[in-house]
Design a protein around this motif. Structure first.
Motif, PDB file in Angstrom:
ATOM      1  N   GLU A  74       0.828  -1.203   0.000  1.00 37.24           N
ATOM      2  CA  GLU A  74       0.000   0.000   0.000  1.00 37.24           C
ATOM      3  C   GLU A  74       0.866   1.257   0.000  1.00 37.24           C
ATOM      4  N   ARG A  75       1.936   1.232   0.784  1.00 35.38           N
ATOM      5  CA  ARG A  75       2.694   2.466   0.978  1.00 35.38           C
ATOM      6  C   ARG A  75       3.831   2.659  -0.025  1.00 35.38           C
ATOM      7  N   GLU A 100       3.996   0.486  -7.242  1.00 33.64           N
ATOM      8  CA  GLU A 100       4.677  -0.397  -8.179  1.00 33.64           C
ATOM      9  C   GLU A 100       5.703   0.386  -9.003  1.00 33.64           C
ATOM     10  N   SER A 101       5.386   1.639  -9.295  1.00 29.66           N
ATOM     11  CA  SER A 101       6.336   2.417 -10.105  1.00 29.66           C
ATOM     12  C   SER A 101       7.600   2.747  -9.304  1.00 29.66           C
ATOM     13  N   GLU A 102       7.480   2.884  -7.989  1.00 31.46           N
ATOM     14  CA  GLU A 102       8.687   3.076  -7.165  1.00 31.46           C
ATOM     15  C   GLU A 102       9.531   1.797  -7.135  1.00 31.46           C
ATOM     16  N   ASP A 154      13.321   4.776   3.294  1.00 34.33           N
ATOM     17  CA  ASP A 154      13.687   3.543   3.995  1.00 34.33           C
ATOM     18  C   ASP A 154      12.692   2.420   3.722  1.00 34.33           C
ATOM     19  N   LEU A 155      11.434   2.776   3.529  1.00 32.41           N
ATOM     20  CA  LEU A 155      10.413   1.791   3.221  1.00 32.41           C
ATOM     21  C   LEU A 155      10.594   1.276   1.783  1.00 32.41           C
ATOM     22  N   VAL A 156      10.809   2.209   0.861  1.00 30.70           N
ATOM     23  CA  VAL A 156      10.981   1.830  -0.545  1.00 30.70           C
ATOM     24  C   VAL A 156      12.216   0.936  -0.700  1.00 30.70           C
ATOM     25  N   LEU A 157      13.307   1.321  -0.051  1.00 28.35           N
ATOM     26  CA  LEU A 157      14.540   0.528  -0.185  1.00 28.35           C
ATOM     27  C   LEU A 157      14.448  -0.798   0.557  1.00 28.35           C
ATOM     28  N   ALA A 206      11.446  -1.233   9.031  1.00 26.02           N
ATOM     29  CA  ALA A 206      10.914  -1.404   7.674  1.00 26.02           C
ATOM     30  C   ALA A 206      11.260  -2.787   7.121  1.00 26.02           C
ATOM     31  N   VAL A 207      12.471  -3.275   7.423  1.00 22.71           N
ATOM     32  CA  VAL A 207      12.868  -4.602   6.930  1.00 22.71           C
ATOM     33  C   VAL A 207      11.987  -5.687   7.548  1.00 22.71           C
TER      34      VAL A 207
END
Lengths: 303, 303
Positions: free
Chosen positions: A206-207, A210-212, B181-184, B245-246
Protein backbone atom coordinates in the motif's frame (compact mmCIF):
# COMPACT_ATOMS: atom_id res chain seq x y z
CA UNK A 1 31.75 -37.67 -35.24
CA UNK A 2 29.08 -40.26 -36.02
CA UNK A 3 25.73 -39.03 -34.76
CA UNK A 4 24.31 -41.37 -32.10
CA UNK A 5 20.87 -41.02 -33.72
CA UNK A 6 19.81 -40.59 -37.35
CA UNK A 7 16.34 -39.14 -36.93
CA UNK A 8 15.28 -37.14 -33.88
CA UNK A 9 11.67 -36.16 -33.18
CA UNK A 10 11.06 -33.13 -30.98
CA UNK A 11 7.59 -32.88 -29.44
CA UNK A 12 7.28 -29.28 -28.22
CA UNK A 13 9.22 -26.43 -29.88
CA UNK A 14 9.49 -23.75 -27.22
CA UNK A 15 12.70 -22.43 -25.66
CA UNK A 16 14.21 -25.88 -25.01
CA UNK A 17 12.85 -27.79 -28.02
CA UNK A 18 13.89 -25.06 -30.44
CA UNK A 19 17.31 -24.80 -28.79
CA UNK A 20 17.84 -28.54 -29.20
CA UNK A 21 16.87 -28.18 -32.88
CA UNK A 22 19.38 -25.35 -33.35
CA UNK A 23 22.12 -27.21 -31.47
CA UNK A 24 21.52 -30.35 -33.55
CA UNK A 25 21.80 -28.28 -36.74
CA UNK A 26 25.05 -26.75 -35.46
CA UNK A 27 26.73 -29.84 -34.02
CA UNK A 28 25.07 -32.89 -35.63
CA UNK A 29 24.21 -31.62 -39.11
CA UNK A 30 23.47 -35.08 -40.53
CA UNK A 31 20.59 -35.72 -38.16
CA UNK A 32 17.10 -35.39 -39.65
CA UNK A 33 14.81 -33.40 -37.40
CA UNK A 34 11.11 -34.17 -37.19
CA UNK A 35 8.93 -31.95 -35.03
CA UNK A 36 5.53 -31.16 -33.63
CA UNK A 37 4.04 -28.53 -31.33
CA UNK A 38 0.42 -28.43 -30.26
CA UNK A 39 0.30 -24.70 -31.13
CA UNK A 40 -0.13 -24.29 -34.93
CA UNK A 41 1.48 -20.82 -34.71
CA UNK A 42 4.60 -22.33 -33.12
CA UNK A 43 4.73 -25.04 -35.79
CA UNK A 44 4.55 -22.42 -38.55
CA UNK A 45 7.19 -20.28 -36.89
CA UNK A 46 9.55 -23.24 -36.42
CA UNK A 47 9.25 -24.05 -40.13
CA UNK A 48 9.87 -20.38 -41.00
CA UNK A 49 13.00 -20.42 -38.83
CA UNK A 50 14.20 -23.55 -40.62
CA UNK A 51 14.47 -25.47 -37.35
CA UNK A 52 12.74 -28.68 -38.46
CA UNK A 53 13.14 -30.82 -41.59
CA UNK A 54 9.77 -32.53 -41.35
CA UNK A 55 7.01 -30.78 -39.45
CA UNK A 56 4.09 -33.00 -38.52
CA UNK A 57 0.47 -32.00 -37.99
CA UNK A 58 -0.05 -34.64 -35.33
CA UNK A 59 2.39 -35.86 -32.63
CA UNK A 60 2.10 -39.46 -33.81
CA UNK A 61 3.27 -38.51 -37.30
CA UNK A 62 6.40 -36.83 -35.96
CA UNK A 63 7.73 -39.93 -34.21
CA UNK A 64 7.38 -42.34 -37.15
CA UNK A 65 10.85 -43.62 -38.11
CA UNK A 66 12.61 -41.73 -35.29
CA UNK A 67 15.34 -43.40 -33.27
CA UNK A 68 15.21 -40.66 -30.60
CA UNK A 69 12.06 -38.90 -29.43
CA UNK A 70 12.39 -36.01 -26.96
CA UNK A 71 9.32 -34.63 -25.23
CA UNK A 72 9.95 -30.89 -24.70
CA UNK A 73 6.64 -29.96 -23.06
CA UNK A 74 5.81 -28.75 -19.52
CA UNK A 75 6.03 -31.63 -17.04
CA UNK A 76 2.25 -31.56 -16.52
CA UNK A 77 1.75 -32.25 -20.22
CA UNK A 78 4.15 -35.22 -20.44
CA UNK A 79 1.51 -37.90 -19.81
CA UNK A 80 -0.76 -36.59 -22.58
CA UNK A 81 2.14 -36.16 -25.01
CA UNK A 82 3.35 -39.70 -24.31
CA UNK A 83 -0.17 -41.11 -24.76
CA UNK A 84 -0.53 -39.29 -28.08
CA UNK A 85 2.63 -40.82 -29.55
CA UNK A 86 2.20 -44.27 -27.97
CA UNK A 87 0.56 -46.02 -30.96
CA UNK A 88 3.20 -44.66 -33.35
CA UNK A 89 6.44 -44.92 -31.38
CA UNK A 90 8.93 -47.27 -33.11
CA UNK A 91 9.85 -50.03 -30.64
CA UNK A 92 13.58 -49.42 -31.13
CA UNK A 93 13.35 -45.66 -30.50
CA UNK A 94 14.82 -44.17 -27.34
CA UNK A 95 12.28 -41.91 -25.67
CA UNK A 96 13.46 -39.05 -23.50
CA UNK A 97 12.30 -35.68 -22.17
CA UNK A 98 13.69 -32.42 -20.75
CA UNK A 99 11.50 -32.00 -17.67
CA UNK A 100 12.77 -30.31 -14.53
CA UNK A 101 11.24 -32.96 -12.24
CA UNK A 102 12.12 -36.55 -12.97
CA UNK A 103 10.33 -38.94 -10.65
CA UNK A 104 6.82 -37.98 -11.73
CA UNK A 105 7.79 -37.73 -15.40
CA UNK A 106 9.39 -41.18 -15.37
CA UNK A 107 6.21 -42.60 -13.86
CA UNK A 108 4.05 -40.86 -16.49
CA UNK A 109 6.22 -42.16 -19.34
CA UNK A 110 6.26 -45.70 -17.98
CA UNK A 111 2.48 -45.70 -17.61
CA UNK A 112 1.80 -44.32 -21.10
CA UNK A 113 4.54 -46.26 -22.91
CA UNK A 114 4.90 -49.73 -21.37
CA UNK A 115 7.98 -51.52 -22.70
CA UNK A 116 9.42 -48.37 -24.34
CA UNK A 117 13.15 -47.59 -24.11
CA UNK A 118 12.77 -44.71 -21.66
CA UNK A 119 15.74 -42.57 -20.56
CA UNK A 120 14.52 -39.39 -18.84
CA UNK A 121 16.83 -36.36 -19.01
CA UNK A 122 17.06 -32.82 -17.71
CA UNK A 123 19.32 -30.20 -19.31
CA UNK A 124 19.94 -27.70 -16.49
CA UNK A 125 19.82 -24.66 -18.74
CA UNK A 126 17.33 -22.02 -19.78
CA UNK A 127 16.50 -18.36 -19.84
CA UNK A 128 13.47 -16.39 -18.71
CA UNK A 129 12.18 -16.22 -22.30
CA UNK A 130 9.77 -18.66 -23.93
CA UNK A 131 8.84 -19.82 -27.41
CA UNK A 132 10.67 -20.89 -30.58
CA UNK A 133 12.24 -17.47 -31.14
CA UNK A 134 13.85 -17.52 -27.68
CA UNK A 135 15.98 -20.59 -28.34
CA UNK A 136 19.63 -20.61 -29.40
CA UNK A 137 22.19 -23.24 -30.31
CA UNK A 138 24.63 -22.54 -27.47
CA UNK A 139 22.10 -22.76 -24.62
CA UNK A 140 23.51 -26.09 -23.42
CA UNK A 141 27.20 -25.32 -23.78
CA UNK A 142 29.03 -25.97 -20.50
CA UNK A 143 25.75 -26.68 -18.67
CA UNK A 144 24.97 -30.02 -17.06
CA UNK A 145 22.47 -32.47 -18.52
CA UNK A 146 21.29 -35.00 -15.94
CA UNK A 147 20.08 -38.42 -17.13
CA UNK A 148 17.92 -40.38 -14.73
CA UNK A 149 17.50 -43.86 -16.26
CA UNK A 150 15.33 -46.35 -14.39
CA UNK A 151 16.83 -49.64 -13.16
CA UNK A 152 15.53 -51.46 -16.23
CA UNK A 153 17.06 -49.01 -18.73
CA UNK A 154 19.40 -50.40 -21.36
CA UNK A 155 23.00 -49.21 -20.83
CA UNK A 156 23.48 -48.70 -24.55
CA UNK A 157 20.47 -46.36 -24.73
CA UNK A 158 21.85 -44.32 -21.84
CA UNK A 159 25.25 -44.12 -23.53
CA UNK A 160 23.79 -42.98 -26.84
CA UNK A 161 21.73 -40.29 -25.17
CA UNK A 162 24.81 -39.15 -23.22
CA UNK A 163 26.77 -38.89 -26.48
CA UNK A 164 23.90 -36.90 -28.01
CA UNK A 165 23.85 -34.32 -25.17
CA UNK A 166 27.63 -34.12 -25.07
CA UNK A 167 27.57 -33.34 -28.81
CA UNK A 168 25.23 -30.43 -28.04
CA UNK A 169 27.84 -29.02 -25.62
CA UNK A 170 26.47 -30.39 -22.35
CA UNK A 171 28.36 -32.02 -19.53
CA UNK A 172 26.47 -35.22 -18.73
CA UNK A 173 25.74 -36.71 -15.31
CA UNK A 174 23.72 -39.79 -14.30
CA UNK A 175 21.56 -39.50 -11.20
CA UNK A 176 18.87 -41.39 -9.34
CA UNK A 177 15.50 -39.66 -10.12
CA UNK A 178 14.55 -38.99 -6.49
CA UNK A 179 17.93 -37.46 -5.77
CA UNK A 180 17.67 -35.34 -8.91
CA UNK A 181 14.36 -33.97 -7.69
CA UNK A 182 15.83 -33.07 -4.32
CA UNK A 183 18.91 -31.37 -5.82
CA UNK A 184 16.82 -29.39 -8.29
CA UNK A 185 14.36 -28.42 -5.57
CA UNK A 186 17.26 -26.52 -3.97
CA UNK A 187 19.13 -25.24 -6.99
CA UNK A 188 16.19 -24.32 -9.19
CA UNK A 189 12.66 -24.82 -7.86
CA UNK A 190 13.04 -23.04 -4.51
CA UNK A 191 14.85 -20.06 -6.11
CA UNK A 192 12.04 -19.68 -8.64
CA UNK A 193 9.38 -19.93 -5.93
CA UNK A 194 11.14 -17.31 -3.82
CA UNK A 195 11.62 -15.02 -6.80
CA UNK A 196 7.95 -15.27 -7.78
CA UNK A 197 6.98 -14.55 -4.18
CA UNK A 198 9.16 -11.49 -3.64
CA UNK A 199 8.10 -9.95 -6.96
CA UNK A 200 4.49 -10.52 -5.95
CA UNK A 201 5.07 -9.04 -2.48
CA UNK A 202 6.74 -5.95 -3.91
CA UNK A 203 3.93 -5.30 -6.37
CA UNK A 204 1.21 -5.57 -3.76
CA UNK A 205 2.05 -2.97 -1.10
CA UNK A 206 0.00 0.00 0.00
CA UNK A 207 2.69 2.47 0.98
CA UNK A 208 5.15 1.76 -1.84
CA UNK A 209 3.88 2.02 -5.40
CA UNK A 210 4.68 -0.40 -8.18
CA UNK A 211 6.34 2.42 -10.11
CA UNK A 212 8.69 3.08 -7.16
CA UNK A 213 9.56 -0.60 -7.03
CA UNK A 214 10.44 -0.55 -10.73
CA UNK A 215 12.34 2.73 -10.51
CA UNK A 216 14.64 1.69 -7.68
CA UNK A 217 14.96 -1.97 -8.64
CA UNK A 218 18.71 -1.65 -9.27
CA UNK A 219 19.25 -1.97 -5.51
CA UNK A 220 18.88 -5.75 -5.80
CA UNK A 221 15.23 -6.44 -6.62
CA UNK A 222 15.78 -6.63 -10.38
CA UNK A 223 17.95 -9.75 -9.98
CA UNK A 224 14.86 -11.62 -8.79
CA UNK A 225 12.62 -10.42 -11.57
CA UNK A 226 14.55 -12.29 -14.24
CA UNK A 227 13.61 -15.78 -13.13
CA UNK A 228 10.15 -14.55 -12.02
CA UNK A 229 9.54 -13.80 -15.71
CA UNK A 230 9.84 -17.49 -16.65
CA UNK A 231 7.08 -19.51 -18.31
CA UNK A 232 4.11 -19.69 -15.88
CA UNK A 233 2.73 -22.99 -17.20
CA UNK A 234 6.10 -24.70 -16.97
CA UNK A 235 6.63 -23.54 -13.40
CA UNK A 236 3.12 -24.28 -12.16
CA UNK A 237 3.64 -27.86 -13.37
CA UNK A 238 7.07 -28.20 -11.76
CA UNK A 239 5.87 -27.14 -8.31
CA UNK A 240 2.96 -29.57 -8.47
CA UNK A 241 5.12 -32.39 -9.87
CA UNK A 242 7.92 -31.99 -7.33
CA UNK A 243 5.67 -31.01 -4.45
CA UNK A 244 7.25 -33.09 -1.71
CA UNK A 245 10.85 -31.95 -2.24
CA UNK A 246 9.82 -28.32 -2.84
CA UNK A 247 7.80 -28.19 0.38
CA UNK A 248 10.69 -29.78 2.27
CA UNK A 249 13.16 -27.16 1.00
CA UNK A 250 10.68 -24.37 1.61
CA UNK A 251 10.36 -25.46 5.21
CA UNK A 252 14.13 -25.27 5.68
CA UNK A 253 14.29 -21.89 4.00
CA UNK A 254 11.53 -20.56 6.27
CA UNK A 255 13.41 -21.77 9.34
CA UNK A 256 16.59 -20.03 8.20
CA UNK A 257 14.66 -16.87 7.44
CA UNK A 258 13.18 -16.91 10.93
CA UNK A 259 16.69 -17.19 12.31
CA UNK A 260 17.76 -14.04 10.45
CA UNK A 261 14.54 -12.26 11.40
CA UNK A 262 15.25 -12.94 15.07
CA UNK A 263 18.85 -11.78 14.69
CA UNK A 264 17.67 -8.47 13.21
CA UNK A 265 15.03 -8.03 15.90
CA UNK A 266 17.59 -8.74 18.61
CA UNK A 267 20.25 -6.45 17.06
CA UNK A 268 22.50 -9.51 16.81
CA UNK A 269 25.01 -8.18 14.28
CA UNK A 270 27.48 -11.03 14.81
CA UNK A 271 25.06 -13.69 13.59
CA UNK A 272 24.28 -11.61 10.50
CA UNK A 273 27.93 -10.90 9.75
CA UNK A 274 28.99 -14.56 10.12
CA UNK A 275 26.27 -15.80 7.80
CA UNK A 276 26.88 -13.06 5.20
CA UNK A 277 30.57 -13.94 5.16
CA UNK A 278 29.97 -17.64 4.51
CA UNK A 279 27.63 -17.03 1.56
CA UNK A 280 30.38 -15.17 -0.34
CA UNK A 281 32.41 -18.35 -0.81
CA UNK A 282 29.58 -20.09 -2.69
CA UNK A 283 29.48 -17.35 -5.32
CA UNK A 284 33.22 -17.64 -5.84
CA UNK A 285 32.97 -21.42 -6.36
CA UNK A 286 30.11 -21.06 -8.87
CA UNK A 287 32.12 -18.60 -10.93
CA UNK A 288 35.26 -20.76 -10.68
CA UNK A 289 33.36 -23.79 -11.94
CA UNK A 290 32.12 -21.92 -14.99
CA UNK A 291 28.46 -21.91 -13.96
CA UNK A 292 28.21 -18.11 -14.01
CA UNK A 293 29.97 -15.14 -15.57
CA UNK A 294 32.86 -13.70 -13.57
CA UNK A 295 31.88 -10.11 -14.33
CA UNK A 296 30.46 -7.98 -11.50
CA UNK A 297 26.76 -7.17 -11.77
CA UNK A 298 26.47 -10.04 -14.32
CA UNK A 299 28.44 -7.86 -16.72
CA UNK A 300 25.49 -5.48 -17.13
CA UNK A 301 27.84 -2.51 -17.42
CA UNK A 302 29.76 -3.98 -20.31
CA UNK A 303 26.77 -4.25 -22.61
CA UNK B 1 29.76 22.91 -17.03
CA UNK B 2 30.73 24.73 -13.88
CA UNK B 3 31.33 22.22 -11.10
CA UNK B 4 28.93 22.76 -8.20
CA UNK B 5 31.80 22.17 -5.78
CA UNK B 6 35.51 22.96 -5.99
CA UNK B 7 36.94 20.55 -3.45
CA UNK B 8 35.27 17.27 -2.55
CA UNK B 9 36.38 15.13 0.38
CA UNK B 10 35.57 11.42 0.27
CA UNK B 11 35.67 9.58 3.59
CA UNK B 12 35.77 5.89 2.73
CA UNK B 13 37.22 4.63 -0.57
CA UNK B 14 35.55 1.29 -1.18
CA UNK B 15 33.28 0.41 -4.11
CA UNK B 16 31.14 3.56 -3.84
CA UNK B 17 33.76 6.07 -2.68
CA UNK B 18 36.23 5.01 -5.35
CA UNK B 19 33.50 5.05 -8.01
CA UNK B 20 32.60 8.63 -7.03
CA UNK B 21 36.28 9.54 -7.33
CA UNK B 22 36.49 7.99 -10.79
CA UNK B 23 33.23 9.60 -11.92
CA UNK B 24 34.40 13.02 -10.68
CA UNK B 25 37.65 12.59 -12.63
CA UNK B 26 35.67 11.67 -15.74
CA UNK B 27 32.88 14.22 -15.55
CA UNK B 28 34.09 17.07 -13.29
CA UNK B 29 37.82 17.16 -13.99
CA UNK B 30 38.36 20.53 -12.30
CA UNK B 31 37.27 19.28 -8.89
CA UNK B 32 40.07 18.64 -6.39
CA UNK B 33 39.59 15.33 -4.61
CA UNK B 34 40.67 14.86 -1.00
CA UNK B 35 40.28 11.46 0.58
CA UNK B 36 40.64 9.22 3.57
CA UNK B 37 39.98 5.58 4.41
CA UNK B 38 40.51 4.01 7.81
CA UNK B 39 42.37 1.11 6.16
CA UNK B 40 45.97 2.20 5.34
CA UNK B 41 46.12 -0.43 2.59
CA UNK B 42 43.06 1.09 0.91
CA UNK B 43 44.58 4.57 1.19
CA UNK B 44 47.78 3.39 -0.46
CA UNK B 45 45.89 1.58 -3.20
CA UNK B 46 43.69 4.63 -3.93
CA UNK B 47 46.83 6.76 -4.33
CA UNK B 48 48.37 4.12 -6.60
CA UNK B 49 45.20 4.14 -8.73
CA UNK B 50 45.40 7.93 -8.97
CA UNK B 51 41.93 8.34 -7.54
CA UNK B 52 42.67 11.09 -5.02
CA UNK B 53 44.64 14.35 -5.31
CA UNK B 54 45.31 14.77 -1.62
CA UNK B 55 45.23 11.69 0.56
CA UNK B 56 44.97 12.41 4.28
CA UNK B 57 46.24 10.32 7.17
CA UNK B 58 43.38 11.36 9.42
CA UNK B 59 39.72 12.00 8.53
CA UNK B 60 39.83 15.55 9.94
CA UNK B 61 42.68 16.48 7.58
CA UNK B 62 40.73 15.34 4.54
CA UNK B 63 37.80 17.70 5.10
CA UNK B 64 39.84 20.91 5.61
CA UNK B 65 38.91 23.38 2.86
CA UNK B 66 36.29 21.08 1.31
CA UNK B 67 32.95 22.48 0.15
CA UNK B 68 31.47 18.98 -0.15
CA UNK B 69 32.19 16.07 2.18
CA UNK B 70 30.72 12.64 1.37
CA UNK B 71 30.83 9.86 3.94
CA UNK B 72 31.15 6.58 2.02
CA UNK B 73 31.32 4.19 4.95
CA UNK B 74 28.91 1.45 6.15
CA UNK B 75 25.85 3.00 7.81
CA UNK B 76 26.91 1.66 11.19
CA UNK B 77 30.16 3.65 10.92
CA UNK B 78 28.55 6.97 9.99
CA UNK B 79 28.30 8.30 13.56
CA UNK B 80 31.98 7.66 14.25
CA UNK B 81 33.07 9.09 10.90
CA UNK B 82 30.98 12.22 11.50
CA UNK B 83 32.39 12.62 15.00
CA UNK B 84 35.94 12.31 13.69
CA UNK B 85 35.53 15.13 11.17
CA UNK B 86 33.35 17.35 13.39
CA UNK B 87 36.12 19.62 14.72
CA UNK B 88 37.54 20.16 11.22
CA UNK B 89 34.44 20.51 9.04
CA UNK B 90 34.29 23.95 7.38
CA UNK B 91 30.98 25.59 8.36
CA UNK B 92 30.10 26.34 4.73
CA UNK B 93 30.70 22.74 3.56
CA UNK B 94 27.78 20.58 2.52
CA UNK B 95 27.98 17.21 4.23
CA UNK B 96 26.41 14.16 2.62
CA UNK B 97 26.68 10.38 2.59
CA UNK B 98 25.80 7.35 0.44
CA UNK B 99 24.11 5.12 3.02
CA UNK B 100 21.33 2.72 2.05
CA UNK B 101 19.19 3.65 5.08
CA UNK B 102 18.48 7.33 5.57
CA UNK B 103 16.48 7.93 8.74
CA UNK B 104 19.08 6.54 11.11
CA UNK B 105 21.98 8.10 9.20
CA UNK B 106 20.34 11.54 9.22
CA UNK B 107 19.90 11.26 12.99
CA UNK B 108 23.54 10.22 13.46
CA UNK B 109 24.80 13.11 11.33
CA UNK B 110 22.60 15.67 13.09
CA UNK B 111 23.78 14.44 16.50
CA UNK B 112 27.48 14.48 15.61
CA UNK B 113 27.42 17.67 13.52
CA UNK B 114 24.96 20.15 15.05
CA UNK B 115 24.40 23.12 12.73
CA UNK B 116 26.12 21.49 9.75
CA UNK B 117 24.66 21.74 6.23
CA UNK B 118 23.49 18.13 6.03
CA UNK B 119 21.95 16.65 2.85
CA UNK B 120 21.83 12.85 3.07
CA UNK B 121 21.90 10.95 -0.22
CA UNK B 122 21.69 7.41 -1.54
CA UNK B 123 22.91 6.43 -4.99
CA UNK B 124 20.91 3.29 -5.80
CA UNK B 125 23.77 1.54 -7.56
CA UNK B 126 26.40 -1.02 -6.72
CA UNK B 127 27.84 -4.40 -7.53
CA UNK B 128 28.60 -7.45 -5.40
CA UNK B 129 32.29 -6.48 -5.30
CA UNK B 130 34.01 -4.40 -2.63
CA UNK B 131 37.09 -2.23 -2.28
CA UNK B 132 38.81 0.52 -4.30
CA UNK B 133 39.64 -1.77 -7.21
CA UNK B 134 35.98 -2.68 -7.67
CA UNK B 135 34.83 0.86 -8.44
CA UNK B 136 34.29 2.33 -11.90
CA UNK B 137 33.30 5.71 -13.30
CA UNK B 138 30.05 4.62 -14.95
CA UNK B 139 28.53 2.94 -11.90
CA UNK B 140 25.98 5.73 -11.43
CA UNK B 141 25.02 6.25 -15.06
CA UNK B 142 21.25 6.00 -15.51
CA UNK B 143 20.78 4.95 -11.87
CA UNK B 144 18.75 6.96 -9.37
CA UNK B 145 20.32 8.99 -6.59
CA UNK B 146 17.83 9.77 -3.84
CA UNK B 147 18.39 12.89 -1.72
CA UNK B 148 16.61 12.99 1.63
CA UNK B 149 17.13 16.53 3.00
CA UNK B 150 15.67 17.31 6.42
CA UNK B 151 13.07 20.04 6.79
CA UNK B 152 15.74 22.54 7.85
CA UNK B 153 18.00 21.87 4.86
CA UNK B 154 18.99 24.82 2.67
CA UNK B 155 17.41 24.59 -0.82
CA UNK B 156 20.61 25.80 -2.45
CA UNK B 157 22.63 23.00 -0.84
CA UNK B 158 20.13 20.44 -2.09
CA UNK B 159 20.29 21.92 -5.59
CA UNK B 160 24.08 21.88 -5.68
CA UNK B 161 24.21 18.25 -4.54
CA UNK B 162 21.59 17.37 -7.17
CA UNK B 163 23.73 19.02 -9.86
CA UNK B 164 26.77 17.10 -8.58
CA UNK B 165 25.04 13.70 -8.82
CA UNK B 166 23.50 14.54 -12.19
CA UNK B 167 27.00 15.38 -13.45
CA UNK B 168 28.10 11.88 -12.40
CA UNK B 169 25.33 10.42 -14.61
CA UNK B 170 22.65 9.87 -11.98
CA UNK B 171 18.96 10.66 -12.18
CA UNK B 172 18.13 12.58 -9.01
CA UNK B 173 15.02 12.26 -6.85
CA UNK B 174 14.09 13.95 -3.57
CA UNK B 175 12.32 11.83 -0.96
CA UNK B 176 11.24 11.94 2.65
CA UNK B 177 13.75 9.81 4.67
CA UNK B 178 11.17 7.46 6.19
CA UNK B 179 9.61 6.78 2.81
CA UNK B 180 13.05 6.16 1.34
CA UNK B 181 13.69 3.54 3.99
CA UNK B 182 10.41 1.79 3.22
CA UNK B 183 10.98 1.83 -0.54
CA UNK B 184 14.54 0.53 -0.18
CA UNK B 185 13.41 -2.13 2.29
CA UNK B 186 11.39 -3.61 -0.60
CA UNK B 187 13.64 -2.95 -3.55
CA UNK B 188 17.01 -3.68 -1.96
CA UNK B 189 17.11 -4.78 1.68
CA UNK B 190 14.53 -7.59 1.51
CA UNK B 191 16.06 -9.02 -1.71
CA UNK B 192 19.49 -9.10 -0.08
CA UNK B 193 18.13 -10.75 3.05
CA UNK B 194 16.30 -13.38 1.01
CA UNK B 195 19.36 -14.02 -1.14
CA UNK B 196 21.61 -14.44 1.89
CA UNK B 197 19.07 -16.81 3.42
CA UNK B 198 18.60 -19.06 0.41
CA UNK B 199 22.33 -19.34 -0.19
CA UNK B 200 22.74 -20.28 3.45
CA UNK B 201 19.90 -22.83 3.27
CA UNK B 202 21.36 -24.43 0.16
CA UNK B 203 24.80 -24.79 1.69
CA UNK B 204 23.53 -26.40 4.86
CA UNK B 205 21.61 -29.50 3.78
CA UNK B 206 22.31 -33.11 4.64
CA UNK B 207 21.06 -34.91 1.55
CA UNK B 208 22.36 -32.43 -1.05
CA UNK B 209 26.05 -31.57 -1.00
CA UNK B 210 27.47 -28.08 -1.45
CA UNK B 211 29.26 -29.28 -4.57
CA UNK B 212 25.96 -30.39 -6.10
CA UNK B 213 24.45 -27.00 -5.32
CA UNK B 214 27.33 -25.28 -7.11
CA UNK B 215 27.32 -27.70 -10.04
CA UNK B 216 23.63 -27.31 -10.85
CA UNK B 217 23.30 -23.64 -9.90
CA UNK B 218 22.45 -22.61 -13.47
CA UNK B 219 18.87 -23.73 -12.80
CA UNK B 220 18.21 -20.43 -11.01
CA UNK B 221 20.18 -20.50 -7.76
CA UNK B 222 23.20 -18.65 -9.18
CA UNK B 223 21.09 -15.49 -9.68
CA UNK B 224 20.76 -15.22 -5.90
CA UNK B 225 24.42 -15.78 -5.19
CA UNK B 226 25.45 -12.52 -6.81
CA UNK B 227 23.87 -10.21 -4.25
CA UNK B 228 24.63 -12.70 -1.46
CA UNK B 229 28.31 -12.01 -2.22
CA UNK B 230 27.97 -8.34 -1.21
CA UNK B 231 29.94 -6.68 1.58
CA UNK B 232 28.95 -8.37 4.89
CA UNK B 233 29.73 -5.35 7.09
CA UNK B 234 27.69 -3.01 4.93
CA UNK B 235 24.70 -5.33 4.94
CA UNK B 236 24.82 -6.19 8.64
CA UNK B 237 24.66 -2.45 9.30
CA UNK B 238 21.78 -1.85 6.89
CA UNK B 239 19.55 -4.51 8.44
CA UNK B 240 20.16 -3.16 11.92
CA UNK B 241 19.73 0.47 10.82
CA UNK B 242 16.51 -0.12 8.88
CA UNK B 243 15.17 -2.79 11.22
CA UNK B 244 11.56 -1.67 11.42
CA UNK B 245 10.91 -1.40 7.67
CA UNK B 246 12.87 -4.60 6.93
CA UNK B 247 10.90 -6.61 9.50
CA UNK B 248 7.65 -5.18 8.14
CA UNK B 249 8.51 -6.23 4.58
CA UNK B 250 9.77 -9.61 5.76
CA UNK B 251 6.44 -10.25 7.44
CA UNK B 252 4.58 -9.55 4.21
CA UNK B 253 6.95 -11.73 2.23
CA UNK B 254 6.44 -14.60 4.70
CA UNK B 255 2.66 -14.28 4.37
CA UNK B 256 2.89 -14.41 0.58
CA UNK B 257 5.22 -17.39 0.76
CA UNK B 258 2.74 -19.20 3.01
CA UNK B 259 0.05 -18.54 0.42
CA UNK B 260 2.14 -20.19 -2.30
CA UNK B 261 3.11 -23.02 0.03
CA UNK B 262 -0.58 -23.76 0.66
CA UNK B 263 -1.36 -23.59 -3.05
CA UNK B 264 1.35 -26.18 -3.76
CA UNK B 265 0.18 -28.41 -0.93
CA UNK B 266 -3.43 -28.19 -2.16
CA UNK B 267 -2.49 -28.79 -5.84
CA UNK B 268 -4.03 -25.42 -6.60
CA UNK B 269 -2.43 -24.81 -9.99
CA UNK B 270 -4.70 -21.88 -10.85
CA UNK B 271 -3.42 -19.73 -7.97
CA UNK B 272 0.17 -20.49 -8.97
CA UNK B 273 -0.44 -19.77 -12.64
CA UNK B 274 -2.22 -16.45 -11.98
CA UNK B 275 0.53 -15.19 -9.72
CA UNK B 276 3.34 -16.33 -12.05
CA UNK B 277 1.64 -14.51 -14.92
CA UNK B 278 1.42 -11.20 -13.06
CA UNK B 279 5.09 -11.17 -12.05
CA UNK B 280 6.16 -11.25 -15.72
CA UNK B 281 4.87 -7.72 -16.30
CA UNK B 282 7.15 -6.24 -13.65
CA UNK B 283 10.25 -7.57 -15.37
CA UNK B 284 9.11 -6.06 -18.66
CA UNK B 285 8.61 -2.64 -17.02
CA UNK B 286 12.04 -2.71 -15.34
CA UNK B 287 13.72 -3.43 -18.66
CA UNK B 288 11.64 -0.78 -20.45
CA UNK B 289 12.65 1.83 -17.89
CA UNK B 290 16.33 1.10 -18.40
CA UNK B 291 16.90 -0.36 -14.94
CA UNK B 292 18.12 -3.70 -16.30
CA UNK B 293 19.60 -5.13 -19.47
CA UNK B 294 17.10 -6.40 -22.03
CA UNK B 295 19.18 -9.47 -22.86
CA UNK B 296 17.87 -12.88 -21.74
CA UNK B 297 19.82 -14.52 -18.92
CA UNK B 298 21.36 -11.08 -18.16
CA UNK B 299 23.28 -11.40 -21.43
CA UNK B 300 25.48 -14.13 -19.95
CA UNK B 301 25.63 -15.93 -23.28
CA UNK B 302 26.98 -12.92 -25.12
CA UNK B 303 30.12 -12.65 -22.97
Amino acid sequence: MTAPFARVALIGLGLIGSSIARAVRAHLPDVILAGYDEDPGVRARAVELGLIDEMADRPGEAVGGADLVILCVPVGAMAAAAAAIAPHLPPEAVISDVGSSKNSVAAALRAALPGARIVPAHPVAGTENSGPDAGFAELFRGRWCILTPGEDACAEDVDRLAVFWAALGSRVEIMEPKHHDLVLAVTSHLPHLIAYTIVHTASDLERVTESEVIKYSAGGFRDFTRIAASNPTMWRDIFLANKEAVLDMLQRFSEDLTLLQRAIRADDGDTLFDLFTRTRAIRRDIVEQGQDVAKPDFGRHSG
